[in-house]
Design an enzyme around this catalytic site. Structure first.
Site, mmCIF file in Angstrom:
data_model
loop_
_atom_site.group_PDB
_atom_site.id
_atom_site.type_symbol
_atom_site.label_atom_id
_atom_site.label_comp_id
_atom_site.label_asym_id
_atom_site.label_seq_id
_atom_site.Cartn_x
_atom_site.Cartn_y
_atom_site.Cartn_z
ATOM 1 N N GLY A 36 17.799 -4.492 -35.852
ATOM 2 C CA GLY A 36 17.772 -5.964 -35.730
ATOM 3 C C GLY A 36 18.138 -6.436 -34.334
ATOM 4 N N GLY A 151 28.131 -22.007 -17.438
ATOM 5 C CA GLY A 151 26.670 -21.871 -17.555
ATOM 6 C C GLY A 151 26.121 -22.820 -18.613
ATOM 7 N N VAL A 154 20.622 -21.869 -22.100
ATOM 8 C CA VAL A 154 20.367 -21.953 -23.533
ATOM 9 C C VAL A 154 21.612 -21.583 -24.343
ATOM 10 C CG1 VAL A 154 18.847 -21.188 -25.360
ATOM 11 C CG2 VAL A 154 17.984 -21.325 -23.049
ATOM 12 N N ALA A 236 28.292 -17.678 -19.961
ATOM 13 C CA ALA A 236 26.896 -17.719 -20.439
ATOM 14 C C ALA A 236 25.996 -17.935 -19.223
ATOM 15 C CB ALA A 236 26.730 -18.841 -21.463
ATOM 16 N N ASP A 304 13.063 -8.243 -23.698
ATOM 17 C CA ASP A 304 13.997 -8.596 -22.614
ATOM 18 C C ASP A 304 14.033 -7.562 -21.499
ATOM 19 O OD1 ASP A 304 14.605 -10.681 -24.287
ATOM 20 O OD2 ASP A 304 16.769 -10.336 -24.316
ATOM 21 N N ALA A 312 12.955 -13.608 -28.540
ATOM 22 C CA ALA A 312 12.620 -12.647 -29.598
ATOM 23 C C ALA A 312 11.125 -12.692 -29.929
ATOM 24 C CB ALA A 312 13.449 -12.949 -30.850
ATOM 25 N N HIS A 436 2.080 -39.064 -43.891
ATOM 26 C CA HIS A 436 3.030 -40.160 -43.739
ATOM 27 C C HIS A 436 3.968 -40.176 -44.929
ATOM 28 C CE1 HIS A 436 4.693 -43.997 -42.595
ATOM 29 N NE2 HIS A 436 4.562 -44.404 -43.856
HETATM 30 P P1 NAI Z 1 20.154 -18.926 -18.820
HETATM 31 O O1 NAI Z 1 19.512 -18.237 -17.701
HETATM 32 O O2 NAI Z 1 19.377 -19.742 -19.784
HETATM 33 O O3 NAI Z 1 21.273 -19.932 -18.214
HETATM 34 C C1 NAI Z 1 22.321 -19.512 -17.389
HETATM 35 C C2 NAI Z 1 22.918 -20.747 -16.713
HETATM 36 O O4 NAI Z 1 24.089 -20.351 -16.027
HETATM 37 C C3 NAI Z 1 21.978 -21.350 -15.682
HETATM 38 O O5 NAI Z 1 21.892 -22.745 -15.918
HETATM 39 C C4 NAI Z 1 22.668 -21.047 -14.364
HETATM 40 O O6 NAI Z 1 22.458 -22.018 -13.373
HETATM 41 C C5 NAI Z 1 24.144 -20.998 -14.779
HETATM 42 N N1 NAI Z 1 25.001 -20.215 -13.898
HETATM 43 C C6 NAI Z 1 24.740 -18.981 -13.392
HETATM 44 N N2 NAI Z 1 25.793 -18.582 -12.622
HETATM 45 C C7 NAI Z 1 26.735 -19.581 -12.677
HETATM 46 C C8 NAI Z 1 28.033 -19.752 -12.107
HETATM 47 N N3 NAI Z 1 28.568 -18.804 -11.349
HETATM 48 N N4 NAI Z 1 28.703 -20.897 -12.363
HETATM 49 C C9 NAI Z 1 28.157 -21.856 -13.153
HETATM 50 N N5 NAI Z 1 26.938 -21.744 -13.720
HETATM 51 C C10 NAI Z 1 26.229 -20.611 -13.492
HETATM 52 O O7 NAI Z 1 21.022 -17.810 -19.546
HETATM 53 P P2 NAI Z 1 21.750 -17.780 -20.972
HETATM 54 O O8 NAI Z 1 22.009 -19.153 -21.477
HETATM 55 O O9 NAI Z 1 22.922 -16.875 -20.780
HETATM 56 O O10 NAI Z 1 20.671 -17.102 -21.929
HETATM 57 C C11 NAI Z 1 20.212 -15.771 -21.660
HETATM 58 C C12 NAI Z 1 18.824 -15.551 -22.192
HETATM 59 O O11 NAI Z 1 18.797 -15.566 -23.597
HETATM 60 C C13 NAI Z 1 17.832 -16.600 -21.714
HETATM 61 O O12 NAI Z 1 16.697 -15.958 -21.202
HETATM 62 C C14 NAI Z 1 17.517 -17.382 -22.951
HETATM 63 O O13 NAI Z 1 16.155 -17.840 -22.944
HETATM 64 C C15 NAI Z 1 17.755 -16.379 -24.078
HETATM 65 N N6 NAI Z 1 18.202 -17.107 -25.267
HETATM 66 C C16 NAI Z 1 17.295 -17.861 -25.949
HETATM 67 C C17 NAI Z 1 17.681 -18.608 -27.035
HETATM 68 C C18 NAI Z 1 16.686 -19.480 -27.721
HETATM 69 O O14 NAI Z 1 15.505 -19.338 -27.468
HETATM 70 N N7 NAI Z 1 17.097 -20.418 -28.589
HETATM 71 C C19 NAI Z 1 19.073 -18.611 -27.520
HETATM 72 C C20 NAI Z 1 19.936 -17.808 -26.706
HETATM 73 C C21 NAI Z 1 19.493 -17.090 -25.640
#
Ligand code: NAI
Length: 447
Positions: A36, A151, A154, A236, A304, A312, A436
């Site tokens: 998973g 961060g 997402v 994050a 990834d 996913a 509707h």
């Molecule tokens: P992300 O890349 O979406 O966001 C990371 C954020 O951290 C960015 O806004 C960046 O500017 C900020 N950041 C980086 N370094 C920093 C610092 N030193 N100080 C302050 N801010 C900083 O990464 P995230 O949220 O960790 O997600 C990882 C991956 O997992 C992504 O590719 C995401 O698409 C995927 N994911 C998708 C989900 C969904 O589709 N619902 C749910 C969870 C994760």
């Protein structure tokens, strides 16, 4: 000899295994932890269980039950007669052979689907015991009074929303000037403002410098040092492809600068560094004189680990495409039409280029908007906060993208994804009968 080896049984790996097995391939799939992957065990599914729980206590009680039920379902699926599940950590011997413990396995084709790990930032104090990644946050047994999230991507936004709802005091620190950099900035701003109204504090354009004594020190946008006190600090700041221990060096593969395995448009692994990864940290293979590259036939990387689209459903579709290629089946999957959703309250979701990207690319477009507050079902549901933005070719032409913030945004974006995939125009969307009263009427109500 198997016809297909898959390393990793996350959503990319196990769905691919099933598709291959159902089409008659003999599959051996390796998994070092639980089947998973991140999605089911410590990602999408546990977080969605949190989102749909009324309290933190309910969330931590339900989470293991939901995960266990789905995990045993996947284990049952993997008992398919054409699939052998091998528990253990696989590493490459050569391009057709992998080793697990003392046993070796060979196959005609190998798919790497090993996923990603959290990426921590290199600041002093990051190893403090109250600093966690998303997995650590899901494993807490008490609700933190004060949660600081580094961060506003997402993961940061989803946890900010849910922990605020559970009653924690949430502060977010983000490096950039707006949250969710990948999203249309109009939608991101509206979502952030709504979350601020609900009590979450955002510190944008702030760089974290240090974590010490339960405080996060950062430089604010005026260049001054500021701090936030927190019981738990969630980091994050992105995820990095997981390749450690695979022994990819033995295959002459040079990772990209972001740690991803380089692949071509069919997810076949590129063997020698190319223009994009020239600046990579790893040395070029000794047999590469002028940095041209060749593919590694029969070796693929999906999900990834190839760093393309860390979602996913992207991993699943990439795996499907690879198996189709192995089988000689032609498909027409539109990898450029990749919907995504952020499960905050309210949700945000998108498909296609943001308005900012269209402007940057110089693509001619026009923008059509509508608002939830004018929709009967939204009013009846008391979900009036929300907006739809559709970008189309000029003259209400083909739909290029959709950006939605509001209740059930993911479901609405899914509908537009079908239109975009089929090349439909805004007029065709408007001429499609919508039930509707439904939220989906906000799509045909765009101006
Ligand atoms: P992300 O890349 O979406 O966001 C990371 C954020 O951290 C960015 O806004 C960046 O500017 C900020 N950041 C980086 N370094 C920093 C610092 N030193 N100080 C302050 N801010 C900083 O990464 P995230 O949220 O960790 O997600 C990882 C991956 O997992 C992504 O590719 C995401 O698409 C995927 N994911 C998708 C989900 C969904 O589709 N619902 C749910 C969870 C994760």
């Amino acid at each position: 000899m198997s016809q297909l080896i898959i390393i990793g049984a996350g959503p990319g790996g196990y769905k691919t295994a099933l598709h291959a097995a159902q089409h008659g391939l003999q599959v051996t799939i390796f998994e070092q932890e639980h089947v998973g992957g991140t999605c089911l065990n410590v990602g999408c599914i546990p977080t969605k269980t949190f989102v749909h729980s009324v309290s933190f206590e309910e969330a931590i009680e339900r989470q293991p039950q939901v995960v266990e039920q789905l995990r045993s379902g996947i284990e049952t699926l993997l008992t398919h007669p054409n699939i052998t599940l091998v528990r253990g950590k696989a590493s490459f011997v050569d391009a057709h052979t992998v080793r697990v413990s003392d046993e070796t396995f060979t196959a005609d084709n190998i798919i790497i689907a090993t996923g990603s790990d959290s990426k921590l930032i290199p600041v002093p104090g990051i190893e403090s015991p109250n600093v966690v990644d998303s997995t650590g946050l899901l494993n807490l047994d008490t609700l933190p009074k004060r949660l600081c999230i580094i961060g506003a991507g997402v993961i940061g936004m989803e946890f900010a929303s849910v922990f605020n709802r559970f009653g924690a005091e949430v502060t977010v620190i983000e490096f950039l000037k707006e949250c969710l950099p990948a999203l249309d900035s109009d939608i991101a701003k509206r979502l952030r403002k709504q979350m601020e109204k609900e009590g979450i504090t955002f510190n944008l354009q702030c760089g974290v410098k240090q974590i010490a004594d339960g405080q996060v020190f950062f430089e604010n946008k005026k260049g001054q040092t500021d701090s936030v006190a927190a019981d738990i600090i969630l980091v994050a700041t992105g995820r990095k492809p997981r390749t450690e221990g695979l022994n990819l060096e033995a295959l002459g593969i040079t990772l990209q600068r972001n740690g991803a395995i380089p692949v071509d448009e069919h997810y076949e692994v590129k063997k020698i560094r190319n223009e994009e990864n020239k600046k990579g940290d790893a040395p070029a293979p000794s047999n590469s004189l002028n940095f041209t590259f060749s593919n590694s036939p029969h070796l693929y990387a999906i999900g990834d680990v190839n760093g393309r689209q860390m979602l996913a459903h992207a991993a699943e579709m990439q795996g499907l495409h690879v198996v189709n290629r192995i089988l000689g089946i032609e498909d027409h999957i539109r990898f450029d039409v990749m919907p995504a959703a952020i499960f905050t309250t309210p949700e945000a979701a998108c498909v296609g280029p943001s308005e900012d990207q269209l402007k940057e690319q110089g693509t001619p477009y026009e923008c059509h908007k509508s608002f939830y507050r004018a929709n009967g079902k939204a009013l009846a549901m008391n979900e009036t906060e929300g907006m739809v933005k559709l970008c189309t070719e000029p003259g209400e032409g083909r739909i290029l993208s959709a950006h939605i913030f509001g209740a059930h945004a993911a479901d609405l974006v899914q509908e537009v994804t079908a239109y975009i995939t089929l090349g439909a125009t805004l007029r065709q969307l408007r001429e499609t009968v919508h039930i509707h009263p439904t939220l989906s009427e906000v799509l045909i109500e765009v101006n």
